[in-house]
Design a protein around this motif. Structure first.
Motif, PDB file in Angstrom:
ATOM      1  N   GLY A   1       8.024  -7.792  -3.206  1.00 54.24           N
ATOM      2  CA  GLY A   1       7.657  -8.790  -2.206  1.00 54.24           C
ATOM      3  C   GLY A   1       7.992 -10.198  -2.642  1.00 54.24           C
ATOM      4  N   LYS A   2       7.867 -11.122  -1.704  1.00 47.49           N
ATOM      5  CA  LYS A   2       8.175 -12.515  -1.997  1.00 47.49           C
ATOM      6  C   LYS A   2       7.151 -13.100  -2.959  1.00 47.49           C
ATOM      7  CE  LYS A   2      10.481 -13.337   2.438  1.00 47.49           C
ATOM      8  NZ  LYS A   2      10.506 -14.135   3.691  1.00 47.49           N
ATOM      9  N   LYS A   3       7.629 -13.881  -3.896  1.00 38.01           N
ATOM     10  CA  LYS A   3       6.755 -14.403  -4.952  1.00 38.01           C
ATOM     11  C   LYS A   3       5.709 -15.382  -4.424  1.00 38.01           C
ATOM     12  CE  LYS A   3       9.995 -13.749  -8.766  1.00 38.01           C
ATOM     13  NZ  LYS A   3      10.741 -14.380  -9.890  1.00 38.01           N
ATOM     14  N   ASN A   4       5.981 -16.010  -3.298  1.00 39.44           N
ATOM     15  CA  ASN A   4       5.012 -16.976  -2.753  1.00 39.44           C
ATOM     16  C   ASN A   4       4.053 -16.343  -1.745  1.00 39.44           C
ATOM     17  OD1 ASN A   4       6.865 -16.542  -0.738  1.00 39.44           O
ATOM     18  ND2 ASN A   4       7.121 -18.712  -0.202  1.00 39.44           N
ATOM     19  N   ALA A   5       4.126 -15.034  -1.559  1.00 38.17           N
ATOM     20  CA  ALA A   5       3.230 -14.339  -0.636  1.00 38.17           C
ATOM     21  C   ALA A   5       1.878 -14.087  -1.298  1.00 38.17           C
ATOM     22  CB  ALA A   5       3.862 -13.008  -0.202  1.00 38.17           C
ATOM     23  N   PRO A   6       0.840 -13.795  -0.526  1.00 33.31           N
ATOM     24  CA  PRO A   6      -0.471 -13.499  -1.120  1.00 33.31           C
ATOM     25  C   PRO A   6      -0.374 -12.344  -2.117  1.00 33.31           C
ATOM     26  CG  PRO A   6      -0.656 -13.768   1.257  1.00 33.31           C
ATOM     27  CD  PRO A   6       0.803 -13.763   0.951  1.00 33.31           C
ATOM     28  N   LYS A   7      -1.027 -12.523  -3.251  1.00 33.66           N
ATOM     29  CA  LYS A   7      -0.923 -11.534  -4.325  1.00 33.66           C
ATOM     30  C   LYS A   7      -1.943 -10.408  -4.140  1.00 33.66           C
ATOM     31  CE  LYS A   7       0.589 -14.951  -7.768  1.00 33.66           C
ATOM     32  NZ  LYS A   7       0.220 -15.626  -9.043  1.00 33.66           N
ATOM     33  N   VAL A   8      -1.431  -9.196  -4.078  1.00 29.59           N
ATOM     34  CA  VAL A   8      -2.257  -7.993  -4.034  1.00 29.59           C
ATOM     35  C   VAL A   8      -1.855  -7.130  -5.224  1.00 29.59           C
ATOM     36  CG1 VAL A   8      -2.841  -5.898  -2.762  1.00 29.59           C
ATOM     37  CG2 VAL A   8      -2.505  -8.051  -1.531  1.00 29.59           C
ATOM     38  N   THR A   9      -2.808  -6.849  -6.094  1.00 24.11           N
ATOM     39  CA  THR A   9      -2.513  -6.088  -7.311  1.00 24.11           C
ATOM     40  C   THR A   9      -3.334  -4.811  -7.333  1.00 24.11           C
ATOM     41  OG1 THR A   9      -2.025  -8.124  -8.535  1.00 24.11           O
ATOM     42  CG2 THR A   9      -2.488  -6.155  -9.833  1.00 24.11           C
ATOM     43  N   LEU A  10      -2.658  -3.711  -7.655  1.00 30.28           N
ATOM     44  CA  LEU A  10      -3.281  -2.396  -7.730  1.00 30.28           C
ATOM     45  C   LEU A  10      -3.178  -1.870  -9.155  1.00 30.28           C
ATOM     46  CD1 LEU A  10      -1.583  -0.807  -4.568  1.00 30.28           C
ATOM     47  CD2 LEU A  10      -3.691  -2.157  -4.663  1.00 30.28           C
ATOM     48  N   VAL A  11      -4.284  -1.343  -9.667  1.00 30.15           N
ATOM     49  CA  VAL A  11      -4.321  -0.775 -11.019  1.00 30.15           C
ATOM     50  C   VAL A  11      -4.827   0.657 -10.912  1.00 30.15           C
ATOM     51  CG1 VAL A  11      -5.289  -0.969 -13.342  1.00 30.15           C
ATOM     52  CG2 VAL A  11      -4.765  -3.051 -12.036  1.00 30.15           C
ATOM     53  N   GLY A  12      -4.099   1.599 -11.499  1.00 29.62           N
ATOM     54  CA  GLY A  12      -4.486   3.000 -11.390  1.00 29.62           C
ATOM     55  C   GLY A  12      -4.598   3.690 -12.732  1.00 29.62           C
ATOM     56  N   LYS A  13      -5.681   4.401 -12.929  1.00 35.66           N
ATOM     57  CA  LYS A  13      -5.899   5.154 -14.167  1.00 35.66           C
ATOM     58  C   LYS A  13      -4.925   6.325 -14.253  1.00 35.66           C
ATOM     59  CE  LYS A  13      -9.271   8.306 -16.286  1.00 35.66           C
ATOM     60  NZ  LYS A  13     -10.589   8.980 -16.078  1.00 35.66           N
ATOM     61  N   GLY A  14      -4.125   6.340 -15.303  1.00 33.50           N
ATOM     62  CA  GLY A  14      -3.114   7.379 -15.476  1.00 33.50           C
ATOM     63  C   GLY A  14      -3.345   8.230 -16.716  1.00 33.50           C
ATOM     64  N   VAL A  15      -4.544   8.793 -16.844  1.00 32.54           N
ATOM     65  CA  VAL A  15      -4.789   9.728 -17.952  1.00 32.54           C
ATOM     66  C   VAL A  15      -4.263  11.090 -17.507  1.00 32.54           C
ATOM     67  CG1 VAL A  15      -6.506  10.821 -19.434  1.00 32.54           C
ATOM     68  CG2 VAL A  15      -6.782   8.434 -18.774  1.00 32.54           C
ATOM     69  N   CYS A  16      -3.095  11.455 -18.018  1.00 33.54           N
ATOM     70  CA  CYS A  16      -2.412  12.648 -17.527  1.00 33.54           C
ATOM     71  C   CYS A  16      -3.115  13.937 -17.944  1.00 33.54           C
ATOM     72  CB  CYS A  16      -0.971  12.643 -18.010  1.00 33.54           C
ATOM     73  SG  CYS A  16      -0.009  11.269 -17.308  1.00 33.54           S
ATOM     74  N   PHE A  17      -3.867  13.890 -19.015  1.00 36.29           N
ATOM     75  CA  PHE A  17      -4.790  14.977 -19.359  1.00 36.29           C
ATOM     76  C   PHE A  17      -5.851  14.394 -20.275  1.00 36.29           C
ATOM     77  CE2 PHE A  17      -6.560  18.791 -21.187  1.00 36.29           C
ATOM     78  CZ  PHE A  17      -6.597  19.631 -20.088  1.00 36.29           C
TER      79      PHE A  17
ATOM     80  N   ILE B   1      -7.428  -4.454  -6.907  1.00 40.52           N
ATOM     81  CA  ILE B   1      -8.079  -3.166  -6.664  1.00 40.52           C
ATOM     82  C   ILE B   1      -7.716  -2.211  -7.777  1.00 40.52           C
ATOM     83  CG2 ILE B   1      -8.138  -1.133  -5.148  1.00 40.52           C
ATOM     84  CD1 ILE B   1      -7.476  -3.099  -2.823  1.00 40.52           C
ATOM     85  N   ASP B   2      -8.714  -1.556  -8.346  1.00 43.76           N
ATOM     86  CA  ASP B   2      -8.420  -0.469  -9.276  1.00 43.76           C
ATOM     87  C   ASP B   2      -8.984   0.836  -8.737  1.00 43.76           C
ATOM     88  OD1 ASP B   2     -10.901   0.582 -10.926  1.00 43.76           O
ATOM     89  OD2 ASP B   2     -11.182  -1.588 -10.831  1.00 43.76           O
ATOM     90  N   MET B   3      -8.279   1.922  -9.040  1.00 41.07           N
ATOM     91  CA  MET B   3      -8.689   3.253  -8.606  1.00 41.07           C
ATOM     92  C   MET B   3      -8.639   4.187  -9.803  1.00 41.07           C
ATOM     93  SD  MET B   3      -6.798   3.536  -4.885  1.00 41.07           S
ATOM     94  CE  MET B   3      -8.068   4.573  -4.179  1.00 41.07           C
TER      95      MET B   3
END
Length: 456
Positions: A210-226, A327-329
């Motif tokens: 996305g454009k760098k000057n657009a509103p920032k939306v950041t998503l963080v996801g837990k990736g414990v594969c096992f 947001i984190d999931m």
């Protein structure tokens, strides 16, 4: 996928009559269909399909029970219960998008290790449905399901990175990966500590779109594969579903795909720490004290509370960017399931207005979530005599709340932060979903983001 939708009524399509429980007489059926329903004890029972024969023994149509209560994704059952062929809905449909989406999701099958089925049941898209958005949503949900359902021998940190790359490249996002000992050089010590005992190097996957000057939306996801539980090893029964411990990453990636495919006017950033919590000579230990990216020291009270450690380093990085929404999931705690069960993920946020938006969006798209409190008096339960905080409490109470409070320690600059403690799994079959991996909360969040940031 054993089902599909198509615009327009196909030649030779057969009708489906939706029947509310107790309202068979008002369903507009002809006398033959009505008599057949009564003879078979059909009275609109939720998710029941009754095929109506024609004069020559062929199929004339089908009756479908939608129940008495508001079971909004019940139409998913049509995908698996209807005979092969083309169908259309002959009854009024109050929520055409949800009906079409449920039908597509109900046809989902995880076929990576079994024979694939071609689409067999086709439904004319209900009038008023946005077919493009419905297909977009179905694709995202199925991506999350596929990733979670894939066993760890084929979905370790390397394969998870490859899956993220595929989505990033599809939408021309910019991706970078920090892995192995470079995590220490770049100041991600807790991601490194949790994943260093695995056979595949731990890594932090980072992409932006996305454009760098657009509103920032950041998503963080837990990736414990096992998750073996580490040296505080889980019993064998506790490991059976641990391939799904990367469900947060799967859901975040699916949500990112929705945002990018819909071209929402935001600056999207996605951070996925990908590790295995394994047992080896160099595994981190109970009693170790780790220094986090933020500088807070963390005493390890239990190595099986590893997800919050890798999220903490990723959240600290995300927070430095001062996003408008963070947001984190994560499939973080069993305590969340004890409190609310597998179908109702709790979420936590520091913003009442955002919480109201989440609740409204969740209802609008039948993607349930429930707000839980960031009850500050419980924060003291995370205290340590030798470090800034412990990664677990000593009494075991309020486990999902204290996990959220732990994560909150690593967020301070984002305007809005929300944590979703999802299960990522259907333990029982539903009309729109088989047993197995599941997308949770992403349809609600996508709806919220579309409302906040409409495409131009």
């Amino acid at each position: 996928m054993a089902s599909d939708i198509k615009v327009g009524t196909m030649a030779g399509s057969k009708p489906i009559w939706f029947v509310k429980k107790g309202e068979l007489e008002d369903a507009g059926l002809d006398s033959g269909a009505l008599a057949w329903a009564k003879a078979n004890g059909f009275d609109g029972q939720a998710a029941r399909v009754l095929v109506v024969p024609g004069e020559n023994g062929d199929v004339a149509g089908a009756l479908f029970g939608i129940g008495k209560d508001d079971i909004r994704l019940v139409a998913g059952k049509l995908a698996s219960a209807l005979p092969k062929g083309d169908w259309y809905i002959a009854s009024p449909v109050s929520e055409p998008d949800l009906t079409a989406l449920a039908f597509l999701l109900g046809g989902y099958k995880f076929t990576r290790y079994t024979k694939k089925d071609d689409a067999e049941v086709t439904l004319s898209t209900p009038k008023g449905a946005d077919e493009t958005d419905v297909r977009r949503l179905a694709k995202a949900v199925m991506l999350a399901r596929d990733l979670i359902n894939t066993p760890t021998n084929d979905m370790g940190p390397v394969a998870l990175e490859a899956a993220v790359r595929n989505v990033a490249e599809e939408h021309k996002a910019t991706l970078s990966v920090i892995k192995g000992d470079d995590l220490l050089k770049k100041n991600f010590p807790m991601i490194h500590a949790v994943g260093r005992a695995g056979s595949q190097e731990p890594r932090l996957i980072d992409f932006a779109w996305g454009k760098k000057n657009a509103p920032k939306v950041t998503l963080v996801g837990k990736g414990v594969c096992f998750d073996t539980g580490g040296l505080d090893i889980k019993p064998s029964s506790g490991m059976l579903l641990m391939k799904k411990d990367m469900g947060g990453a799967a859901n975040v990636l699916a949500l990112a795909g929705l945002i990018m495919d819909a071209r929402l006017p935001v600056r999207l950033r996605v951070l996925i720490p990908a590790v295995e919590n394994s047992i080896s000579a160099n595994a981190f230990r109970p009693g170790d004290i780790l220094t986090s990216r933020k500088g807070l020291t963390v005493e390890i009270g239990n190595t099986d509370a590893e997800g919050r450690l890798i999220l903490a380093d990723a959240l600290a990085l995300a927070d430095d960017d001062e996003p408008e929404i963070l947001i984190d999931m994560a499939t973080l705690t069993g305590a969340a399931r004890v409190a609310l069960g597998p179908d109702l993920p709790p979420f936590y946020t520091n913003d009442d207005g955002f919480a109201s938006e989440v609740a409204a969006s969740a209802y609008a798209v039948a993607d349930p979530v429930w707000r839980m409190p960031l009850w500050q008096p419980y924060d003291a339960k995370l205290s340590s005599r030798v470090a800034d905080l412990n990664n677990v409490t000593s009494d075991g109470f309020a486990g999902s709340i204290t996990a959220a409070l732990f994560l909150q320690r690593f967020v301070g600059k984002a305007k809005v932060w929300a944590h979703f403690d999802i299960f990522g799994w259907n333990p029982v079959e539903k009309p729109h979903a088989p047993i197995g991996g599941e997308a949770q909360a992403i349809r609600a969040l996508y709806h919220l983001l579309k409302e906040r940031y409409p495409s131009k």
